[in-house]
Design a protein around this motif. Structure first.
Motif, mmCIF file in Angstrom:
data_model
loop_
_atom_site.group_PDB
_atom_site.id
_atom_site.type_symbol
_atom_site.label_atom_id
_atom_site.label_comp_id
_atom_site.label_asym_id
_atom_site.label_seq_id
_atom_site.Cartn_x
_atom_site.Cartn_y
_atom_site.Cartn_z
ATOM 1 N N UNK A 166 -2.503 8.848 1.349
ATOM 2 C CA UNK A 166 -3.421 9.367 -0.232
ATOM 3 C C UNK A 166 -4.857 10.167 0.822
ATOM 4 N N UNK A 167 -5.553 10.010 1.090
ATOM 5 C CA UNK A 167 -7.090 10.164 1.542
ATOM 6 C C UNK A 167 -8.191 10.492 1.157
ATOM 7 N N UNK A 168 -7.997 9.494 0.186
ATOM 8 C CA UNK A 168 -9.594 9.479 -0.513
ATOM 9 C C UNK A 168 -9.296 7.660 -1.371
ATOM 10 N N UNK A 169 -10.827 7.040 -1.442
ATOM 11 C CA UNK A 169 -10.474 5.877 -2.405
ATOM 12 C C UNK A 169 -9.525 5.947 -3.493
ATOM 13 N N UNK A 170 -9.224 4.887 -3.435
ATOM 14 C CA UNK A 170 -8.239 4.209 -5.025
ATOM 15 C C UNK A 170 -9.113 3.058 -5.947
ATOM 16 N N UNK A 171 -8.143 3.443 -6.541
ATOM 17 C CA UNK A 171 -8.554 1.594 -7.834
ATOM 18 C C UNK A 171 -6.869 1.361 -6.800
ATOM 19 N N UNK A 172 -6.915 0.308 -6.562
ATOM 20 C CA UNK A 172 -5.712 -0.257 -6.393
ATOM 21 C C UNK A 172 -5.717 -1.536 -7.198
ATOM 22 N N UNK A 173 -3.954 -1.596 -7.717
ATOM 23 C CA UNK A 173 -4.079 -3.150 -8.505
ATOM 24 C C UNK A 173 -2.368 -3.546 -7.757
ATOM 25 N N UNK A 197 -7.462 -4.937 -7.797
ATOM 26 C CA UNK A 197 -7.357 -5.824 -9.149
ATOM 27 C C UNK A 197 -6.128 -6.411 -8.776
ATOM 28 N N UNK A 198 -5.908 -8.122 -8.810
ATOM 29 C CA UNK A 198 -5.140 -8.696 -8.744
ATOM 30 C C UNK A 198 -4.639 -9.869 -9.170
ATOM 31 N N UNK A 199 -3.413 -10.474 -9.568
ATOM 32 C CA UNK A 199 -3.520 -11.940 -10.930
ATOM 33 C C UNK A 199 -3.015 -12.390 -9.927
#
Length: 357
Positions: A166-173, A197-199
């Motif tokens: 992707x090449x840049x930081x992301x919000x990962x769920x 974010x995790x559950x």
């Protein structure tokens, strides 16, 4: 009902700017699947001209190819303008001009077992973002590469590779096993993330023991018989099984189409690669995930991932924000509006001004 975020640590909001997406939506890459998405990301970094089609297959690891085509044109800054020729259903990554790039955020969703990316669709309609990527782990709605053994560490490395592309930081769920992959990534490569974010945080508590169905899957012969029974003889059999797990009818039908022998083989390999001692080994590094802000979603009626005390106890070790939702395992399907609000409230608390320098 509006969820109350309960921070286990304070997340500074100073200097936070609202998320800005450029008004020109021609600067967008729609959700693209397979190797094309990886190659496009590599092309952006190299400033190359490229043409990629989501119709083509290339052994990639994202969700199964859908309709649509994108055209990439290199720019001097190395971030090409991208022209949408046909929208895809799952979401999009938005790239804005250099002057606004810092305020762009990309959301990446990773599902678990026995699932495909259809579990996110109701929530996506509520999110209202056009910069979302749904990543399907190999075997779970995506092809399985040669020599891929479907162990927990191979899934971690798969996810890291996808995020690097992707090449840049992301919000990962991550949901279910997707949450395990997310946490293992957060502990080993926090530089790839704006937040996580995790559950399934209870699985990282020392007292956690696999639920009864997982114990059966982990047992030789019994696991094979259980997955055969799960698949049944027809799609209708799988729909009924999904309904019995608490999955809403429309999603149960869509999931049943993608639940196959490949998924069951990956399911058995994954669970057998992660007995409780391995879970404890993973948990030994939980503090490393505190390098970036985290959110732990506790669906209080979820009986698969340990009790609420276990989940809270493990969350403290990561410094994550905690939110309790009076929902079941598939909380994003049970109340998509509440799920979307929970996530957007958290993301709005995470400083992103310098994320895309």
């Amino acid at each position: 009902m509006s969820p109350q975020l309960q921070p286990a640590r304070s997340i500074a909001a100073a200097g936070h700017r609202p998320i800005v997406r450029g008004p020109d939506h021609s600067h967008a890459v729609t959700h693209v699947t397979g190797r094309n998405n990886v190659d496009a990301a590599r092309g952006r970094r190299l400033g190359l001209q490229a043409t990629a089609s989501a119709d083509e297959t290339g052994g990639g690891y994202l969700a199964r190819p859908r309709m649509g085509r994108i055209r990439l044109q290199a720019s001097s800054a190395g971030y090409p303008p991208v022209v949408i020729e046909q929208a895809l259903p799952c979401g999009a990554i938005t790239h804005t001009p250099d002057s606004k790039r810092r305020s762009v955020m990309t959301i990446v969703l990773v599902h678990g077992n026995p699932e495909t990316d259809v579990i996110w669709r109701p929530m996506l309609r509520e999110l209202g973002h056009d910069d979302v990527i749904c990543l399907s782990p190999p075997g779970y709605g995506a092809p399985v590469p040669d020599r891929f053994g479907a162990s927990w560490i191979e899934y971690r490395d798969w996810l890291i590779s996808e995020l690097e592309a992707i090449g840049h930081p992301v919000h990962l769920v991550g949901h279910d096993w997707g949450g395990v992959h997310v946490m293992n990534t957060a502990m080993s490569r926090p530089d790839l993330l704006l937040s996580w974010t995790i559950d399934v945080m209870g699985g990282f508590d020392p007292e956690y023991v696999w639920h009864d169905l997982a114990q059966e899957w982990r047992t030789i012969d019994s696991g094979e018989a259980a997955t055969k029974a799960f698949l049944g003889e027809t799609v209708e059999d799988r729909i009924q099984t999904n309904l019995s797990l608490g999955i809403p009818e429309q999603t149960a039908k869509e999931l049943a189409v993608g639940q196959d022998q490949t998924m069951m083989r990956c399911l058995l390999a994954l669970y057998r690669s992660a007995p409780e001692p391995i879970l404890k080994h993973m948990a030994a590094h939980l503090a490393d995930a505190s390098a970036v802000p985290g959110l732990v979603v506790i669906a209080t009626e979820d009986n698969f991932v340990g009790n609420v005390e276990m989940r809270r106890r493990a969350a403290v070790r990561t410094g994550a924000t905690v939110v309790e939702l009076p929902l079941q395992h598939w909380w994003m399907l049970q109340d998509p509006k509440l799920a979307a609000k929970t996530l957007t409230n958290f993301w709005s608390s995470v400083p992103v001004a310098d994320a895309h320098v």
